[in-house]
Scaffold this motif. Structure first.
Motif, PDB file in Angstrom:
ATOM      1  N   PHE A   7      35.865  17.719   9.412  1.00 39.33           N
ATOM      2  CA  PHE A   7      34.855  18.687   8.993  1.00 39.33           C
ATOM      3  C   PHE A   7      34.094  18.165   7.782  1.00 39.33           C
ATOM      4  O   PHE A   7      34.547  17.271   7.072  1.00 39.33           O
ATOM      5  CB  PHE A   7      35.465  20.078   8.749  1.00 39.33           C
ATOM      6  CG  PHE A   7      36.146  20.286   7.415  1.00 39.33           C
ATOM      7  CD1 PHE A   7      35.431  20.288   6.214  1.00 39.33           C
ATOM      8  CD2 PHE A   7      37.509  20.541   7.342  1.00 39.33           C
ATOM      9  CE1 PHE A   7      36.056  20.503   4.988  1.00 39.33           C
ATOM     10  CE2 PHE A   7      38.149  20.762   6.128  1.00 39.33           C
ATOM     11  CZ  PHE A   7      37.401  20.734   4.948  1.00 39.33           C
ATOM     12  N   THR A   8      32.910  18.753   7.567  1.00 37.44           N
ATOM     13  CA  THR A   8      32.111  18.416   6.402  1.00 37.44           C
ATOM     14  C   THR A   8      31.943  19.654   5.529  1.00 37.44           C
ATOM     15  O   THR A   8      31.798  20.772   6.037  1.00 37.44           O
ATOM     16  CB  THR A   8      30.721  17.878   6.794  1.00 37.44           C
ATOM     17  OG1 THR A   8      29.970  17.604   5.602  1.00 37.44           O
ATOM     18  CG2 THR A   8      29.946  18.878   7.646  1.00 37.44           C
ATOM     19  N   SER A   9      31.969  19.433   4.207  1.00 34.97           N
ATOM     20  CA  SER A   9      31.759  20.534   3.271  1.00 34.97           C
ATOM     21  C   SER A   9      30.308  20.563   2.780  1.00 34.97           C
ATOM     22  O   SER A   9      29.971  21.313   1.876  1.00 34.97           O
ATOM     23  CB  SER A   9      32.708  20.402   2.073  1.00 34.97           C
ATOM     24  OG  SER A   9      32.542  19.148   1.421  1.00 34.97           O
ATOM     25  N   SER A  51      35.223   7.360  15.965  1.00 35.42           N
ATOM     26  CA  SER A  51      33.966   6.653  15.720  1.00 35.42           C
ATOM     27  C   SER A  51      33.189   7.246  14.559  1.00 35.42           C
ATOM     28  O   SER A  51      32.259   6.619  14.044  1.00 35.42           O
ATOM     29  CB  SER A  51      33.084   6.690  16.979  1.00 35.42           C
ATOM     30  OG  SER A  51      32.620   8.011  17.234  1.00 35.42           O
ATOM     31  N   ARG A  52      33.563   8.453  14.133  1.00 34.45           N
ATOM     32  CA  ARG A  52      32.860   9.085  13.019  1.00 34.45           C
ATOM     33  C   ARG A  52      33.547   8.709  11.701  1.00 34.45           C
ATOM     34  O   ARG A  52      34.726   8.968  11.504  1.00 34.45           O
ATOM     35  CB  ARG A  52      32.818  10.608  13.176  1.00 34.45           C
ATOM     36  CG  ARG A  52      31.977  11.299  12.098  1.00 34.45           C
ATOM     37  CD  ARG A  52      31.948  12.803  12.286  1.00 34.45           C
ATOM     38  NE  ARG A  52      31.153  13.228  13.400  1.00 34.45           N
ATOM     39  CZ  ARG A  52      29.834  13.440  13.369  1.00 34.45           C
ATOM     40  NH1 ARG A  52      29.171  13.226  12.250  1.00 34.45           N
ATOM     41  NH2 ARG A  52      29.187  13.843  14.443  1.00 34.45           N
ATOM     42  N   THR A  80      24.234  12.115  13.555  1.00 32.71           N
ATOM     43  CA  THR A  80      23.698  10.771  13.764  1.00 32.71           C
ATOM     44  C   THR A  80      24.656   9.844  14.508  1.00 32.71           C
ATOM     45  O   THR A  80      24.326   8.691  14.738  1.00 32.71           O
ATOM     46  CB  THR A  80      23.357  10.123  12.409  1.00 32.71           C
ATOM     47  OG1 THR A  80      24.536  10.082  11.594  1.00 32.71           O
ATOM     48  CG2 THR A  80      22.274  10.907  11.696  1.00 32.71           C
ATOM     49  N   THR A  81      25.825  10.340  14.878  1.00 31.33           N
ATOM     50  CA  THR A  81      26.807   9.467  15.527  1.00 31.33           C
ATOM     51  C   THR A  81      27.000   9.832  16.995  1.00 31.33           C
ATOM     52  O   THR A  81      28.068   9.658  17.545  1.00 31.33           O
ATOM     53  CB  THR A  81      28.156   9.547  14.796  1.00 31.33           C
ATOM     54  OG1 THR A  81      28.612  10.910  14.817  1.00 31.33           O
ATOM     55  CG2 THR A  81      28.038   9.066  13.380  1.00 31.33           C
ATOM     56  N   GLY A  82      25.958  10.351  17.609  1.00 28.37           N
ATOM     57  CA  GLY A  82      26.069  10.720  19.015  1.00 28.37           C
ATOM     58  C   GLY A  82      26.907  11.971  19.184  1.00 28.37           C
ATOM     59  O   GLY A  82      26.861  12.881  18.362  1.00 28.37           O
TER      60      GLY A  82
END
Length: 437
Positions: free
Chosen positions: A167-169, A108-109, A176-178
């Motif tokens: 992951f995010t850099s 969902s992300r 924001t996606t629960g």
């Protein structure tokens, strides 16, 4: 009288139906993309991750000179060496006690700018999706390189569980996606969907002229402890009481004006302050004000401030035999469980959030050099020689994999099937991806 035998035709039909039902429950589907068999549901009841008994490494002790750069310590050795290292992973795991991560939830992300979706299968890293962002492109590559190193250095990597993750850099994850899980470099206590991972600086940070982490540590140790010259002569290090009795800070105000502006205000007119603002868009300003990260260690006191979230300089400062002084930290990093702000084991000094009591703290430390030196020595013993070693970083990566896997109710598969029956790989091997990005 003859007994009628059951029809083999009906038996075959029944077996086929059972097989189809079994396939439906075991293999997930994603009809929106026309792909199937993207994951396997794990069996119930939930299998909690449990650390193995510490027995095969009985009597073993962590020695930084021997083990600090060893990326392949066993799981038992990691726990012996770094008992406080996994606190943030444990917190994230505890939030998933009653509801495990499903494939649908992960899916969902959306993989937005600066984010990457990957699979680890039998200890091998694959890239499923990557959304490049110019500002953080080197961070993504550095993070993947560190993760890949933690895998390849581990002799039993084929025994690590298979996982799929995102992951995010960026400096922090947008929550924001629960509850959809995401790995990030820092988190607040309220960021319940975030799993902490080591930051990119454990590989390198070229944007601020900081090279490979192991090389930075070598240069820092050379300042504090000395080094052996090319001709074999030993060059003595800088004794703590010989360091500049000043508080040093270099950085931009833009990333956290409320905190950093108050720091500047608190040091105005103070002879013990060496605090300068850097404009990263002005090459002349950088040339004049930039201080190599290892040269921070020539100062007795080091100011640490958060930026948009965490500040990447923190781990470098804690490698120094100096006193790190910080406001209360809102953003957690992997090594923060080892921070101690008071008592005989204090390894840094905490001031008020508005820095109003900073002059009082500095005056006290200057007047009590033995106390200041004890704090500095504790920082070296706790961080440079233990929790901020390359060995600790790799231990953390592998434990993140283990406990994240235990929190998921599915295992990914590397090949998916199109509607036309053809199979294709879902991910690109890291080695191949690296050569094209």
């Amino acid at each position: 009288m003859l007994t009628q035998r059951p029809s083999f035709r009906f038996l075959a039909i029944g077996a086929g139906v059972c097989l189809l039902l079994l396939t439906f429950f075991v293999f997930g589907t994603d009809t929106s993309r026309g792909l199937s068999s993207k994951y396997i549901i794990k069996p119930y009841p939930r299998q909690q991750y449990c650390a193995p008994p510490v027995n095969s490494s009985a009597g073993w002790e962590f020695v930084v000179e021997r083990d600090g750069n060893n990326h392949g310590l066993s799981e038992e050795q990691c726990r012996i060496a770094f008992p406080k290292l996994y606190l943030e992973i444990d917190k994230s795991s505890s939030l998933r006690t009653d509801k495990r991560v499903s494939y649908t939830e992960l899916n969902s992300r959306t993989v937005d700018d600066g984010m990457m979706r990957g699979i680890i299968d039998r200890g091998e890293l694959y890239i499923v999706e990557y959304a490049p962002m110019p500002v953080t492109a080197t961070r993504a590559r550095a993070t993947l390189s560190s993760l890949h190193r933690a895998l390849t250095a581990f002799p039993d990597r084929h025994l690590l569980p298979s996982i799929e993750f995102i992951f995010t850099s960026e400096d922090f994850a947008e929550d924001t996606t629960g509850p959809s899980p995401i790995w990030a470099y820092s988190k607040r206590d309220s960021d319940t969907s975030v799993w902490l991972m080591p930051d990119f600086g454990y590989w390198a940070w070229p944007e601020v002229h900081i090279g490979p982490y192991h090389e930075v540590r070598r240069r820092i140790a050379a300042i504090d402890d000395g080094e052996t010259a090319a001709d074999g002569a030993h060059v003595l290090g800088l004794q703590f009481k010989e360091k500049k009795k000043q508080l040093v800070w270099r950085g931009s105000l833009a990333t956290n004006p409320p905190v950093r502006t108050k720091l500047l205000k608190s040091v105005q007119g103070r002879s013990w302050a060496s605090v300068r603002v850097i404009d990263w868009d002005d090459e002349n300003d950088i040339r004049f004000n930039l201080l190599p990260i290892e040269d921070h260690c020539r100062y007795m006191f080091l100011a640490h401030t958060e930026g948009r979230s965490f500040s990447g300089r923190g781990k470098y400062l804690l490698n120094c035999r100096s006193v790190v002084i910080s406001h209360p930290l809102q953003w957690r990093e992997a090594h923060h469980a080892a921070l101690v702000a008071s008592g005989p084991d204090a390894n840094y000094v905490e001031v008020d959030g508005d820095w109003s009591n900073l002059p009082q703290k500095i005056d006290y430390l200057i007047d009590h050099p033995d106390t200041a030196e004890r704090i500095a020595n504790n920082a070296v013993r706790t961080f440079r020689d233990r929790y901020l070693t390359p060995a600790a970083e790799s231990c953390y990566w592998r434990q993140l994999i283990r406990q994240y896997s235990a929190a998921c109710d599915f295992e990914p598969v590397l090949f998916s099937t199109d509607r036309d029956g053809k199979t294709r790989p879902r991910g690109v091997p890291y080695d191949t991806w690296l050569l094209t990005h």
